[in-house]
Design an enzyme around this catalytic site. Structure first.
Site, PDB file in Angstrom:
ATOM      1  N   SER A  29      -1.030   8.855  -7.358  1.00 39.17           N
ATOM      2  CA  SER A  29      -0.321   8.087  -6.341  1.00 39.17           C
ATOM      3  C   SER A  29      -1.161   7.977  -5.085  1.00 39.17           C
ATOM      4  O   SER A  29      -1.884   8.900  -4.722  1.00 39.17           O
ATOM      5  CB  SER A  29       0.997   8.809  -6.011  1.00 39.17           C
ATOM      6  OG  SER A  29       1.635   8.208  -4.921  1.00 39.17           O
ATOM      7  N   ASP A  56      -3.278  12.215   3.186  1.00 36.81           N
ATOM      8  CA  ASP A  56      -2.481  12.588   4.358  1.00 36.81           C
ATOM      9  C   ASP A  56      -1.492  13.691   3.991  1.00 36.81           C
ATOM     10  O   ASP A  56      -0.513  13.454   3.284  1.00 36.81           O
ATOM     11  CB  ASP A  56      -1.720  11.348   4.859  1.00 36.81           C
ATOM     12  CG  ASP A  56      -0.790  11.663   6.030  1.00 36.81           C
ATOM     13  OD1 ASP A  56      -0.937  12.757   6.617  1.00 36.81           O
ATOM     14  OD2 ASP A  56       0.057  10.811   6.335  1.00 36.81           O
ATOM     15  N   LYS A 108      -1.024  16.811  -7.097  1.00 37.04           N
ATOM     16  CA  LYS A 108      -1.658  15.725  -7.849  1.00 37.04           C
ATOM     17  C   LYS A 108      -3.160  15.681  -7.560  1.00 37.04           C
ATOM     18  O   LYS A 108      -3.973  15.515  -8.466  1.00 37.04           O
ATOM     19  CB  LYS A 108      -1.013  14.373  -7.496  1.00 37.04           C
ATOM     20  CG  LYS A 108       0.350  14.127  -8.159  1.00 37.04           C
ATOM     21  CD  LYS A 108       0.875  12.748  -7.797  1.00 37.04           C
ATOM     22  CE  LYS A 108       2.243  12.469  -8.367  1.00 37.04           C
ATOM     23  NZ  LYS A 108       2.275  12.394  -9.839  1.00 37.04           N
TER      24      LYS A 108
END
Length: 255
Positions: free
Chosen positions: A135, A140, A157
């Site tokens: 994703s 951030d 992830k």
């Protein structure tokens, strides 16, 4: 005996909304691919395939992955932790939903350990390429997705992505923008890096387009050892992407 002219491809998370589309697309191209799916439950298995091409397994348990991964050429990883909305949420009262992850299904267990297990099993089986769908937003730490259920989903992830890069297996990491349940094949696709696309108006993508890019990545050397963000222009602007070799050739980032 397996037909050596066809590539055997396993889709994990094949019961999910994007995974189902990838699995279906592979089955439709049976002249090129032998499709396999991995799902978590018998219920999902009944929903998506025939008895012999869908396996039930738990990505948190390495041993349960072996039957599905044995003898495959490529692996497309679409497993992901899914936050649940806490009971009692009433949108009519202007409330903001609160999220949680079920026990055993936190991003650390699913997106890190579960994906690490898949990568290790694939490496042991001699798999030639892994396509991993992640994703956008992972650069951030304060991305809102990380706060859902205190799961830090993008952190885990990224950790799995780095593990794949370090594995030595040819890889393609697709960091998809906001996923939309819309028709695919009718928009111009955009690739980027370091979440730059999130700063634009083009930060979403239709699930079938992500699925198509997953499969096209198996066809072009230009897609190997690459990691990129993926979104699309709004429908009706630009030209629908047909030349995937050219799309992958634009990408210069390895992580």
């Amino acid at each position: 005996m397996a037909d050596s002219s066809k590539s055997t491809v396993l889709v994990t998370g094949a019961g999910g909304r994007t995974g189902q589309i990838v699995f279906k697309k592979l089955k439709e191209r049976s002249d090129q691919y032998v499709a396999r799916g991995l799902v978590r439950t018998e219920e999902s298995k009944q929903k998506i395939g025939s008895a012999d091409d869908v396996f039930v397994g738990d990505i948190r348990d390495s041993a349960s992955l072996v039957p599905a991964i044995e003898g495959i050429d490529a692996l497309i990883i679409l497993t992901s932790g899914v936050p649940q909305i806490k009971p009692g949420f009433d949108p009519t009262k202007g409330q903001r939903p609160e999220f949680y992850f079920e026990d055993g299904a936190y991003p650390e267990q699913v997106d890190w350990i579960g994906q690490k297990n898949q990568i290790d099993a694939a490496k042991a089986a001699g798999v030639k390429q892994i396509v991993l769908v992640g994703s956008m937003g992972g650069t951030d730490l304060n991305n809102p997705l990380n706060s859902l259920g205190n799961g830090n989903i993008l952190v885990w992830k990224r950790k799995a992505e780095q593990y794949l890069v370090d594995s030595g297996i040819p890889y393609t990491i697709i960091r998809a923008g906001g996923l939309q349940d819309k028709e695919g094949g009718i928009r111009e696709l955009l690739v980027g890096k370091d979440d730059e696309l999130l700063k634009t108006e083009t930060r979403t993508i239709a699930r079938p387009d992500v699925a198509e890019v997953c499969i096209q990545a198996l066809n072009f050397e230009e897609a190997q050892f690459k990691a990129f963000d993926l979104s699309s222009k709004p429908e009706g602007t630009g030209s629908p992407t047909k030349d995937f070799k050219a799309l992958f050739s634009q990408i210069t980032t390895r992580f």
